[in-house]
Design a protein around this motif. Sequence first.
Motif, short mmCIF file in Angstrom:
data_model
loop_
_atom_site.label_atom_id
_atom_site.label_comp_id
_atom_site.label_asym_id
_atom_site.label_seq_id
_atom_site.Cartn_x
_atom_site.Cartn_y
_atom_site.Cartn_z
N HIS A 221 0.26 5.54 -13.30
CA HIS A 221 0.02 5.06 -14.66
C HIS A 221 -1.14 5.79 -15.30
O HIS A 221 -2.16 6.03 -14.69
N HIS A 222 -0.91 6.14 -16.54
CA HIS A 222 -1.98 6.80 -17.27
C HIS A 222 -2.84 5.73 -17.92
O HIS A 222 -2.33 4.84 -18.57
N TYR B 262 -3.23 3.92 -8.25
CA TYR B 262 -4.09 3.57 -9.39
C TYR B 262 -4.00 2.09 -9.74
O TYR B 262 -4.79 1.58 -10.49
N LEU B 263 -2.95 1.46 -9.20
CA LEU B 263 -2.77 0.05 -9.51
C LEU B 263 -3.13 -0.83 -8.34
O LEU B 263 -3.32 -2.03 -8.50
N LYS C 291 5.28 4.45 -10.14
CA LYS C 291 4.94 5.67 -10.88
C LYS C 291 3.47 5.64 -11.30
O LYS C 291 2.89 4.58 -11.57
N GLU D 56 0.83 -1.21 0.00
CA GLU D 56 0.00 0.00 0.00
C GLU D 56 0.85 1.24 0.00
O GLU D 56 0.52 2.25 -0.61
N PHE E 59 8.63 0.82 -11.54
CA PHE E 59 7.54 0.71 -12.50
C PHE E 59 6.19 0.78 -11.82
O PHE E 59 5.27 1.44 -12.28
N PHE E 60 6.07 0.10 -10.69
CA PHE E 60 4.77 0.07 -10.00
C PHE E 60 4.52 1.31 -9.16
O PHE E 60 3.42 1.57 -8.73
N ASP F 7 -6.35 -3.64 -8.07
CA ASP F 7 -6.39 -4.93 -8.75
C ASP F 7 -5.17 -5.78 -8.46
O ASP F 7 -5.27 -6.99 -8.40
N LEU F 8 -4.02 -5.10 -8.18
CA LEU F 8 -2.83 -5.85 -7.78
C LEU F 8 -3.10 -6.65 -6.52
O LEU F 8 -2.90 -7.86 -6.45
N GLN F 9 -3.62 -5.92 -5.55
CA GLN F 9 -3.83 -6.54 -4.25
C GLN F 9 -4.92 -7.61 -4.34
O GLN F 9 -4.81 -8.66 -3.73
N HIS G 132 8.41 -8.35 -4.97
CA HIS G 132 8.67 -8.15 -6.39
C HIS G 132 8.03 -6.88 -6.94
O HIS G 132 8.35 -6.46 -8.05
N TYR G 133 7.12 -6.32 -6.16
CA TYR G 133 6.47 -5.08 -6.65
C TYR G 133 7.26 -3.83 -6.31
O TYR G 133 6.88 -2.74 -6.68
#
Lengths: 893, 112
Positions: free
Chosen positions: A70-71, A25-26, A68, A19, A65-66, A29-31, A60-61
């Motif tokens: 995401h648009h 924004y991700l 920033k 968290e 990448f995770f 669904d990731l969780q 690993h997250y």
Amino acid sequence: MATNREQTEPPRWADRLLEGFVSPYLLEDLQGDLQEIFYKRVAQVGISQARREYGWAVLHYLNPFFAKPHHRTGNPAPYPQFASLDPTMIRNYLKIAFRNLWQNKAFTFINLFGLTIGTSCSLYMLLFVYNQYGYDQQHAGAKQLYRVSTEVIEPGGDPFQLAPSSPPIAKALQDDFGEIMAVTRLFKDPGKERFLLKKGNEAFYETKGYYADSSFFQLFTYQFLEGSSQHALDEPYTVVLSAETAGKLFGSHPAINQSLLINNELYRVTGVYNETYGKSHIRAHFLMSFRAGGMVEFLRTSNQWVGQNLVYTYIRLNPKADPHQLEAKLPAFLLHHGQEQLAQVSIKKSLHLQPVTDIHLHSQLDSELEKNANPQFIRLMLLIAGLIQFMACINFMNMNTARSTGRAREVGVRKVMGASRSSLAGRFIGESMLLVTMAAVLSIPIVWLLLPILNGLLQAELPVMFTHIGPTAVILVILILVTGLLSSFYPAFYLSAYQAVNVLKGNLRNGYTSISLRKGLVITQFVGSITLLIAIIVITQQLNFIKTRNLGFDQQQKIVFTFTTPEAQAQRFAFTTSLRTKLAITQIGSAANYPGRWVGENMPMFYQPPGKKAKMGTGVWVNRIDETFLTTLHIPLLAGRYLTQVDTNRQVLVNETTLRKLTIPLKKAVGSRIFLDYQNLREDYTIIGVIKDFHYRSLKEPLRPLMVLTAKPKQLNYVVADIHTDALPELMNRLAATWQKLIPAIPFEFSFLDADIQQQYEAENALLHIINGSALLALLIACLGLFGLATFTAEQRTKEIGVRKVLGASVSSIVGLLSKDFLKLVLLAIAIASPLAWYAMNRWLQSFAYKIDLEWWVFALAGLLAIGIALVTVSFHSIKAALMNPVKSLRSE
Amino acid sequence: MKRTFLGEFEEVVLLVLAACGDEAYGVIIWEQLQQQTGRSITISAVHATLYRLEEKGYLSSQLGGATAERGGRRKRFFALTALGSKALLEIQAMRQQLWQAIPDGKLQLIGG
């Protein structure tokens, strides 16, 4: 206990981590996916395995990448909460920071230079200090180990504390007190500084050979590479070697059960220990069994409770026992066993317990096994390290504010673009962290390269820092953080406070507070530098004073030869006889001790005036010499005569101080009878002569009473030869050849008397080196700072100078105007530094019995030096500013 | 516009997605991927690839309705976009072409 919730759900730390890190924004669904997998896995492999897998998956997250935002098509990315922490922005900051550093190469260089010097200096000193801690921690149950030290109160003398104690104390302590679980004794033969170790054709001198009771390894933990500590020293004539000593003797072959000759006595090796395992105040190169005949055997079985304070007594207490309670029982204990002996001499004595783990850092008693850490020296090191680092920080601060005119525009633009004050401050902090980190990285190879030199100067045994990677890293990180924060603190808050509107309009005002703060900082720098300058002058003066002081004997052009083994002593006469035939050698004398290496015996001495009871007593140093020793050193006689070959060892010479202490007038001295209390036996002596006082021990001690008497041949350990030659190497070659012929089994070694005497001042020399180096660095850094400030002032006053020049001011008047300000600062610094330095140096001088007086010109000289250096530094900018074409500076108006 | 390049793993993910039904979301794709390729893949790699493909425009995604079993969190369903289909087809065509360019008999030597 784990609650039900914790047992059925994924680990909470992993969720928190996710968290906290993953872009909001991700997250959902990731969780969601992760949890879905988790519950599936619970059914398959059980809860704990699933929890582990969940945690592992979450890790690993943790990549950018995770993190920033995401648009997504359809939902435009909202404005991120921390734009300044966006990777793109951070990249931008770094770019700008590097550009800034690159653009102002001079400033960057000065800052980096100062910081690198400061960090290297601090790193070395902190490593040095770190290395003084953690002694004797490796022993199992180290907290229960104590050393029994002795306090001796001589009649009419000051009490003094000795590290060793009398021989029978250890055994009796163990018998009398149930709380003592084990005891051991260690003996360092004061007459044998070096031992000749021989194995086949290998023969060399080795120092630090101690005798130890068989119980030694029950108290002290040693890592054995060969053999075991169990019964290592049980049998007579057994020896345990350090790995290094074993290597010298046996190379890579096993040493165990091999025999070797130590001072021509046969010993059997029962073990080899790793001397690098743990640091200890006992740094023995080899340990011999206490059962080794002769003097050692005599001591081992001695029943002397008052004198013979020669063995180091260690005890292991029961973990529950209270050392203070035990210490309180010691006076009664001593009285119980030694009442008779104590009553016979007028010496009072008491016993104390020292925790073994404290010895290296805190114990400064007489006859310590090793030169222990000097707490004052450590404090001084820390102080100087801090001072130099702080001075580098001050420079950084001042430089940054000096550059503020340029930077202010950038601040203004960024503020207009919406940067908050905190983000600007953060940037300044980050920028200085970058520079400080660069300095720290640079300091690593510097310290690494200088380590051998610095260790040589300080007589330190600092291991290479790469064996200390952990502490080195910790020290560096702390240094980076502290220095970075300290040096950016001021510019960060000062610059970031600019009002964007004013900056962009060109209204740049520097508040008075910032100017006076800067001045204060410069003064601080100079106070530090000037104090160190004064210290250099005073310490150099004192050391010169010691070097050139008339010690009461001739120390020039004397060579000393050592004869400690029976083998060598058998040939001493032959060797000295051959010395006499050498033209360059005028006089030769032998003695048990000589100035510079004076261990000797200190005994209670008494005088019994005719018809009265003996009551006058004093401690006296005793030296055993031959009849030519005093004349070789050119020690004058005041009354009576020198010793001759026919004198018995009851006929003695004393020095003036002895007479004074015993209140014997010089006229009546010759023929007076004195006696020593020697192991409860009264030994009478007759004074046959009085010699002039000479400094046979270091000048840190006042002159004490001395008695010299004829020695038995095997007591004469040293031969001193008076040489007068210009062809010293040739003479030494011939002497070596003679030695080789006479005593081939023993290596030829010699030393110079004046060098041996200087060795007594090792600590003072080390101090001088430290102060010298740090004063130089401090002054350099302070001047760099002044240079920066001069730049700033010249820049600030460009227009003023232009106007003055247009109105007809001369170049010299302008240089004066600009320099005057700085001169005031330096003068103020001198005023503050002088009393500080006076106080510090006065305290230091107290450690010498013979010392110089502090003179006013020392302070004047240091002040003038500082002023001179400051003026040279500042004049560069003042002259440049004064010579500038006013058209240029005024045109912009 | 320059041709967008598809990585090998991206291509596999796209193919798996294309093979899935309408309800393709992270876990399903991950499971299918492992099954079809026989590789062991971390879920984070799948997620990263899906989002990257979405950014590149090969995929679109939509949040589904709330579900109880994943702690009330919604699923994100992924679907192939037209660009994605086109990219897959182009790749297939290119591969085909390359396969055909191999001379007869060469493959036997390689051991195919």
